[in-house]
Motif scaffolding. Sequence first.
Motif, PDB file in Angstrom:
ATOM      1  N   THR A  12      26.049  92.311  56.125  1.00 32.44           N
ATOM      2  CA  THR A  12      24.835  92.789  56.239  1.00 32.44           C
ATOM      3  C   THR A  12      23.941  93.272  55.188  1.00 32.44           C
ATOM      4  O   THR A  12      22.759  92.619  54.809  1.00 32.44           O
ATOM      5  CB  THR A  12      24.738  93.629  57.513  1.00 32.44           C
ATOM      6  OG1 THR A  12      25.522  93.286  58.415  1.00 32.44           O
ATOM      7  CG2 THR A  12      23.290  94.335  57.884  1.00 32.44           C
ATOM      8  N   ILE A  13      24.873  94.045  54.445  1.00 30.76           N
ATOM      9  CA  ILE A  13      24.058  94.375  53.189  1.00 30.76           C
ATOM     10  C   ILE A  13      23.577  93.326  52.119  1.00 30.76           C
ATOM     11  O   ILE A  13      22.575  93.324  51.561  1.00 30.76           O
ATOM     12  CB  ILE A  13      24.855  95.427  52.489  1.00 30.76           C
ATOM     13  CG1 ILE A  13      25.170  96.826  53.142  1.00 30.76           C
ATOM     14  CG2 ILE A  13      24.448  95.950  50.947  1.00 30.76           C
ATOM     15  CD1 ILE A  13      23.790  97.675  53.670  1.00 30.76           C
ATOM     16  N   TRP A  14      24.769  92.481  51.944  1.00 30.00           N
ATOM     17  CA  TRP A  14      24.342  91.548  50.807  1.00 30.00           C
ATOM     18  C   TRP A  14      23.458  90.571  51.613  1.00 30.00           C
ATOM     19  O   TRP A  14      22.882  90.052  50.665  1.00 30.00           O
ATOM     20  CB  TRP A  14      25.797  90.776  50.837  1.00 30.00           C
ATOM     21  CG  TRP A  14      26.876  91.456  49.707  1.00 30.00           C
ATOM     22  CD1 TRP A  14      27.843  91.986  50.154  1.00 30.00           C
ATOM     23  CD2 TRP A  14      26.505  91.579  48.285  1.00 30.00           C
ATOM     24  NE1 TRP A  14      28.358  92.580  49.030  1.00 30.00           N
ATOM     25  CE2 TRP A  14      27.590  92.392  47.786  1.00 30.00           C
ATOM     26  CE3 TRP A  14      25.643  91.427  47.310  1.00 30.00           C
ATOM     27  CZ2 TRP A  14      27.545  92.704  46.729  1.00 30.00           C
ATOM     28  CZ3 TRP A  14      25.577  91.615  46.065  1.00 30.00           C
ATOM     29  CH2 TRP A  14      26.668  92.424  45.673  1.00 30.00           C
ATOM     30  N   GLY A  15      23.403  90.289  52.962  1.00 27.91           N
ATOM     31  CA  GLY A  15      22.530  89.353  53.462  1.00 27.91           C
ATOM     32  C   GLY A  15      21.042  89.987  53.352  1.00 27.91           C
ATOM     33  O   GLY A  15      20.258  89.119  52.980  1.00 27.91           O
ATOM     34  N   ALA A  16      20.929  91.388  53.487  1.00 26.67           N
ATOM     35  CA  ALA A  16      19.389  91.956  53.432  1.00 26.67           C
ATOM     36  C   ALA A  16      19.357  91.774  51.880  1.00 26.67           C
ATOM     37  O   ALA A  16      18.163  91.628  51.671  1.00 26.67           O
ATOM     38  CB  ALA A  16      19.580  93.387  53.842  1.00 26.67           C
ATOM     39  N   LEU A  17      20.101  92.117  50.834  1.00 24.97           N
ATOM     40  CA  LEU A  17      19.532  92.130  49.366  1.00 24.97           C
ATOM     41  C   LEU A  17      19.409  90.631  49.410  1.00 24.97           C
ATOM     42  O   LEU A  17      18.381  90.364  48.302  1.00 24.97           O
ATOM     43  CB  LEU A  17      20.729  92.231  48.643  1.00 24.97           C
ATOM     44  CG  LEU A  17      21.205  93.813  48.669  1.00 24.97           C
ATOM     45  CD1 LEU A  17      22.492  93.947  47.743  1.00 24.97           C
ATOM     46  CD2 LEU A  17      20.002  94.718  47.954  1.00 24.97           C
ATOM     47  N   ILE A  18      19.961  89.520  49.673  1.00 23.63           N
ATOM     48  CA  ILE A  18      19.458  88.123  49.426  1.00 23.63           C
ATOM     49  C   ILE A  18      18.284  87.899  49.929  1.00 23.63           C
ATOM     50  O   ILE A  18      17.187  87.227  49.369  1.00 23.63           O
ATOM     51  CB  ILE A  18      20.564  87.239  49.706  1.00 23.63           C
ATOM     52  CG1 ILE A  18      21.810  87.343  49.087  1.00 23.63           C
ATOM     53  CG2 ILE A  18      19.879  85.732  50.032  1.00 23.63           C
ATOM     54  CD1 ILE A  18      23.140  86.598  49.539  1.00 23.63           C
ATOM     55  N   ALA A  19      18.027  88.473  51.265  1.00 25.11           N
ATOM     56  CA  ALA A  19      16.681  88.172  51.941  1.00 25.11           C
ATOM     57  C   ALA A  19      15.589  89.104  51.209  1.00 25.11           C
ATOM     58  O   ALA A  19      14.566  88.447  51.025  1.00 25.11           O
ATOM     59  CB  ALA A  19      16.518  88.659  53.443  1.00 25.11           C
TER      60      ALA A  19
END
Length: 68
Positions: A12-19
């Motif tokens: 979730t954290i990595w996905g949010a950073l990528i987003a």
Amino acid sequence: MDSTKAWYQSRTIWGALIAVFAPLFSIAGFDLPAGVQGELAEGLVTVAGGIGGLIALYGRLSATSAIR
């Protein structure tokens, strides 16, 4: 939630950073399709976990006191 994990192990954290950063990459001329964003998040979680393991191993091997 009963279990915990480090922040860098969270998809979730990595996905949010990528987003957050994907639009900035787009402005710079790099297009990240949605499918690639998901694969990138998965890969970053794997790499971060591996780096964390290596750091832990190095820390234990270079420690000057014993574990009890």
